[in-house]
Design an enzyme around this catalytic site. Structure first.
Site, mmCIF file in Angstrom:
data_model
loop_
_atom_site.group_PDB
_atom_site.id
_atom_site.type_symbol
_atom_site.label_atom_id
_atom_site.label_comp_id
_atom_site.label_asym_id
_atom_site.label_seq_id
_atom_site.Cartn_x
_atom_site.Cartn_y
_atom_site.Cartn_z
ATOM 1 N N ASP A 105 19.366 23.170 76.992
ATOM 2 C CA ASP A 105 20.246 22.231 77.697
ATOM 3 C C ASP A 105 20.058 22.384 79.200
ATOM 4 O OD1 ASP A 105 21.039 21.272 75.288
ATOM 5 O OD2 ASP A 105 23.135 21.856 75.450
ATOM 6 N N HIS B 99 18.516 27.915 70.954
ATOM 7 C CA HIS B 99 19.678 27.268 71.567
ATOM 8 C C HIS B 99 20.992 27.467 70.806
ATOM 9 C CE1 HIS B 99 21.871 24.686 74.223
ATOM 10 N NE2 HIS B 99 22.103 23.784 73.292
ATOM 11 N N HIS C 151 30.840 23.724 67.595
ATOM 12 C CA HIS C 151 29.554 24.028 66.947
ATOM 13 C C HIS C 151 29.641 25.190 65.959
ATOM 14 C CE1 HIS C 151 27.947 21.253 69.861
ATOM 15 N NE2 HIS C 151 28.295 22.030 70.866
#
Length: 558
Positions: free
Chosen positions: A228, A366, A376
């Protein structure tokens, strides 16, 4: 018997605060030998919310300051070993609009002149160049074409050596100013770089500028960015942005991206990454779908990766050495099951690691496998199911992740169970991006997600089900902070990893709101290769017990 003596000696070292040739082991800092630790949650400071505002295109730090085909967005990245690095830069102006005309990448040379003296730069290397497009097959959406991106690999470098360089096209002429970088030390059990900065989910906000400012003050030798990068995909092609794309633009025909944010980010970061190597792995915000179902094009084009040098055929996964550390960068947004190319490459890469040369084995990708935040939660479970046993069997010491916009450090864990042979997992997706900070925990009342909402939306598959054993048996979430979670806090920041020798490494996390020398979280991560002989090659002999105490202590601190 050897194991108990070994553990005893390591504890003596920690208690006495022994000083070795590479750094000081301070007795007031906890070590993983003291764990597993009782879970700690630092309460969220409400004053931190609401400050994640992107730098505008009028900010002088993101404006184009060069002319013509002079180089900009200059960066250094490592190759697989100390003897080579990559130099990358961009020449020419990008274009965005309805009638774009890509530049010819062959029209400008890719040349780097370099040497160990500032003048004259006696060596020269050439590389390759490319232009990428971000195209949308829908009326009203603006297309983008990049400037000319150059990648040049320098070879035959000496370890731990300062090199000066200029890049560009000397025939125009259009050469950069003189920059410098320092190569990694030679790989060996006593050879390590200085501080390694680790940051995730960076973006380009005013919080980001604080993160990078603090990071620079700690003078790292290497920067690890665990996905990101720019958050250009929080913008429409007309430059309109939001902290939540799906909330603000639910009806767009395709998920748009405003590619000039990549150029802004490259300009802002040049002051750091033109002299400190940066190693990047993709995150979900680099997806950036476009015409023809192409994805991750900006990510794969703008950075140089040691893929070929490490036997990988992809920009999504690769490996490299930094002194006595072997880093493995994995892709969570490309196939990772046991029949996939990535998994086969990982098996081969791990099998080649010699722990007598690179004792430390560090992995990064990630989305975290172990996170207790609601955001998440267990999203990457399929990746964990596919790869965890392989990483565990080779004795990975430490794992870095991003994705969750908060900080969390685990106890050593394997398959959700405390395990002294498992890695320490560190989630550090708190670099300062525009999206909201993660503050809710899955173990708090009413926060446990519905299992059907958790599968990774990019790779697919459903692997997260109720736990079948342990304290959370029969449940999808724990009812309290999980045992594997040692420390968690919702704050922006970055971390510094300092490997002291083949068994000791100090990890420090710094909050943005603190002064540079105030520590948010700190621990010594201690390898115990004799404790897990089936997981990694032994560095120390089982016969240590026959030696004198002084010999053992010296061996411990080699």
């Amino acid at each position: 018997m050897a194991i108990s003596w070994r553990s005893l000696l390591l504890r003596v070292v920690a208690t006495l605060g022994v000083v070795d040739c590479l750094g000081t082991v301070r007795a007031d800092i906890p070590t993983t030998l003291d764990g597993p630790f009782d879970p700690v949650t630092v309460p969220f400071d409400v004053s931190l919310r609401g400050n994640a505002v992107d730098l505008p295109d009028t900010d002088p730090r993101v404006r184009r300051r060069v002319k013509g085909f002079e180089p900009e967005q200059i960066s250094v990245s490592l190759s697989a070993h100390y003897d080579s690095v990559w130099i990358s830069w961009i020449t020419g102006e990008s274009q965005i609009g309805f009638n774009i005309k890509p530049l010819d990448p062959e029209s400008v040379l890719s040349v780097v002149r370099y040497g160990t003296l500032r003048r004259p730069l006696t060596r020269e290397a050439t590389g390759y160049s490319l232009v990428y497009n971000q195209l949308y097959p829908f009326e009203g959406l603006q297309n983008y074409t990049s400037g000319i991106i150059h990648h040049v690999r320098l070879t035959g470098l000496k370890p731990s050596t300062l090199y000066y360089y200029r890049c560009g096209d000397p025939s125009i002429p259009a050469m950069s100013s003189t920059y410098s970088f320092k190569t990694m030390p030679i790989s060996g059990p006593k050879s390590y770089p200085g501080g390694i900065a680790v940051v995730g989910d960076l973006g380009l906000t005013y919080n980001t500028t604080t993160t990078i400012s603090h990071l620079i003050d700690h003078k790292p030798d290497l920067v690890l960015l665990v996905g990101d990068v720019t958050y250009a995909n929080l913008y429409l092609t007309n430059g309109t942005g939001s902290e939540c794309y799906s909330c603000s633009f639910p009806d767009t025909p395709i998920h748009e991206s405003y590619q000039p944010r990549w150029d802004y980010w490259g300009r802002f970061m040049q002051g750091l990454v033109s002299k400190v190597p940066i190693m990047v792995v993709e995150g979900n915000h680099e997806l950036e779908e476009q015409v023809g179902n192409q994805t991750f094009v900006a990510y794969s084009s703008r950075f140089a990766f040691p893929s070929k040098e490490s036997g990988s055929s992809s920009t999504f996964y690769y490996s490299f050495n930094a002194g006595g550390i072997h880093f493995i960068m994995l892709g969570a947004y490309i196939a990772y099951n046991t029949s996939a190319e990535q998994y086969k490459w990982l098996e081969q890469d791990l099998a080649k690691v010699d722990r007598t040369t690179t004792p430390w084995l560090v992995a990064a990708w990630h989305p975290p496998w172990y996170s207790s935040y609601k955001a998440h939660y267990r999203e990457a479970e399929c990746m964990r199911v596919a790869m965890e046993e392989l990483l565990y069997s080779y004795g990975v010491d430490l794992v870095f992740n991003g994705h969750v916009h908060a900080y969390e450090r685990t106890n050593r864990v394997y398959n959700y169970t405390l395990d002294p042979c498992g890695p320490v997992y560190i989630s550090i997706g708190d670099g300062g991006n525009r999206e909201k900070m993660a503050i809710e925990h899955a173990d708090e009342p009413g926060n446990c997600p519905e299992p059907s909402t958790t599968p990774d939306p990019y790779i697919g598959g459903f692997c997260a089900t109720n736990f079948t054993s342990g304290p959370a048996a029969g449940k999808f979430c724990w009812d309290w902070q999980p045992d594997y979670s040692a420390f968690r806090e919702s704050s922006f920041g970055h971390g510094i990893l300092e490997v002291k020798n083949e068994t000791w490494a100090r990890w420090t996390w710094y909050r943005n709101q603190d002064t540079n020398n105030k520590v948010g979280d700190q621990i010594y991560i201690v390898r115990q290769p004799d404790l897990c002989p089936n997981h990694q090659k032994k560095v120390f002999s089982d016969g240590l017990i026959t030696k004198t105490f002084d010999e053992i202590l010296r061996a411990t601190l080699r």
